[in-house]
Design a protein around this motif. Structure first.
Motif, PDB file in Angstrom:
ATOM      1  N   GLU A  64     -68.990  62.012 -53.167  1.00  0.00           N
ATOM      2  CA  GLU A  64     -69.604  62.732 -51.971  1.00  0.00           C
ATOM      3  C   GLU A  64     -69.832  64.135 -52.403  1.00  0.00           C
ATOM      4  O   GLU A  64     -68.925  64.754 -52.870  1.00  0.00           O
ATOM      5  N   VAL A  65     -71.021  64.930 -52.221  1.00  0.00           N
ATOM      6  CA  VAL A  65     -71.507  66.268 -52.772  1.00  0.00           C
ATOM      7  C   VAL A  65     -70.707  67.418 -51.750  1.00  0.00           C
ATOM      8  O   VAL A  65     -70.713  67.098 -50.706  1.00  0.00           O
ATOM      9  N   SER A  66     -70.143  68.158 -52.458  1.00  0.00           N
ATOM     10  CA  SER A  66     -69.363  69.026 -51.603  1.00  0.00           C
ATOM     11  C   SER A  66     -70.331  70.259 -51.152  1.00  0.00           C
ATOM     12  O   SER A  66     -70.970  70.561 -51.919  1.00  0.00           O
ATOM     13  N   ARG A  67     -70.303  70.488 -49.891  1.00  0.00           N
ATOM     14  CA  ARG A  67     -71.153  71.398 -49.252  1.00  0.00           C
ATOM     15  C   ARG A  67     -70.499  72.658 -48.580  1.00  0.00           C
ATOM     16  O   ARG A  67     -69.453  72.577 -48.306  1.00  0.00           O
ATOM     17  N   ASN A  68     -71.020  74.035 -48.787  1.00  0.00           N
ATOM     18  CA  ASN A  68     -70.554  75.204 -48.061  1.00  0.00           C
ATOM     19  C   ASN A  68     -71.240  75.341 -46.974  1.00  0.00           C
ATOM     20  O   ASN A  68     -72.369  75.219 -46.948  1.00  0.00           O
ATOM     21  N   VAL A  84     -75.293  73.286 -51.334  1.00  0.00           N
ATOM     22  CA  VAL A  84     -74.654  72.461 -52.230  1.00  0.00           C
ATOM     23  C   VAL A  84     -74.394  73.413 -53.496  1.00  0.00           C
ATOM     24  O   VAL A  84     -75.280  74.210 -53.909  1.00  0.00           O
ATOM     25  N   ASN A  85     -73.278  73.289 -54.160  1.00  0.00           N
ATOM     26  CA  ASN A  85     -72.878  74.391 -55.487  1.00  0.00           C
ATOM     27  C   ASN A  85     -73.962  73.690 -56.335  1.00  0.00           C
ATOM     28  O   ASN A  85     -74.254  72.615 -56.847  1.00  0.00           O
ATOM     29  N   SER A  87     -77.241  74.727 -56.105  1.00  0.00           N
ATOM     30  CA  SER A  87     -78.571  74.296 -55.578  1.00  0.00           C
ATOM     31  C   SER A  87     -79.353  75.748 -55.602  1.00  0.00           C
ATOM     32  O   SER A  87     -78.436  77.048 -55.598  1.00  0.00           O
ATOM     33  N   THR A 205     -74.514  78.901 -56.270  1.00  0.00           N
ATOM     34  CA  THR A 205     -75.491  78.480 -55.365  1.00  0.00           C
ATOM     35  C   THR A 205     -76.441  79.833 -55.339  1.00  0.00           C
ATOM     36  O   THR A 205     -75.877  80.889 -55.061  1.00  0.00           O
TER      37      THR A 205
END
Length: 242
Positions: A64-68, A84-85, A87, A205
């Motif tokens: 799962e992609v980690s998101r801020n 997304v890191n 992106s 990002t």
């Protein structure tokens, strides 16, 4: 040794031609071509480059992609759950619609460890500080850089290695390798490519701000859209996802 090549570039769509043309065959606009000198560094064709090893897709482990989170639920929903890191996001809108105000609030509320680097080529540090005071933002993790030279910006990104980089705006940045004026198609394309490469290599990002003209067209920012995963255009205080 550097080699110079002269091309004619359409100021509307970025179409390149070895000779001047009255009408652009890509966008059908008249008298939009201007001369531009491109400098390319010549190197040996036998120069060793980084090897790329293909991998079997079925053997990769899906994660799962980690998101801020940005601090705004609606914006997080538009972005698919957050930033997304690594992106790159394009935020477009008419001048004065509130792009910089929204971005400054995101800089204050975004989650995650690390600094935020705000690069502005239009406004001074005093103007940004006045806006921050008006919004009640007092955050020591926000760093300001008033610069338009992309090489200086790259050095600052590599030195600070922030969690988020803001470019406000892409039309004000320039590269010495391109002879055309800041904001031209070639400059925008080159600047976006450099920012994307540096930030993706370091999983940073990036949010790029681009102006939109009165007829609802991006100011020479069609060259940007192929680089970013998301494109946001505020219109009449609304955000549309493209």
């Amino acid at each position: 040794m550097a080699k110079e090549k002269t091309v004619f570039v359409c100021n509307e769509c970025g179409y390149e031609s070895p000779k001047w043309m009255g009408k652009c065959p890509a966008c059908n606009k008249w008298n939009t071509f201007f001369e531009e000198k491109l400098t390319k560094q010549s190197g040996s064709k036998y120069e060793k480059k980084k090897e790329a090893n293909p991998m079997v897709l079925n053997e990769l482990e899906g994660r799962e992609v980690s998101r801020n989170l940005t601090g705004f639920s609606e914006l997080d929903r538009v972005l698919g759950g957050g930033l997304v890191n690594g992106s790159l996001v394009l935020l477009g809108g008419e001048p004065g619609i509130g792009k910089s105000t929204l971005i400054l609030q995101i800089c204050d509320k975004i989650k995650g460890e690390g600094k935020v680097l705000y690069v502005s080529g239009e406004e001074s540090a005093e103007q940004i500080k006045l806006r921050a005071d008006r919004l009640g933002i007092k955050n020591n993790d926000i760093l300001f850089l008033g610069e338009t030279d992309i090489s200086v910006v790259e050095e600052a990104i590599l030195k600070v290695k922030p969690k988020l980089v803001i470019i406000d705006s892409i039309q004000t940045m320039y590269s010495d390798e391109i002879t055309s004026a800041p904001g031209s198609v070639s400059q925008v394309r080159e600047i976006t490519s450099k920012i994307m490469r540096v930030c993706k290599e370091n999983a940073i990002t990036t949010i790029i701000i681009g102006h939109v003209t009165k007829d609802r067209k991006h100011c020479r920012s069609k060259s940007i859209r192929t680089y970013g995963r998301y494109s946001l255009i505020p219109r009449r205080r609304k955000i549309f996802f493209i």
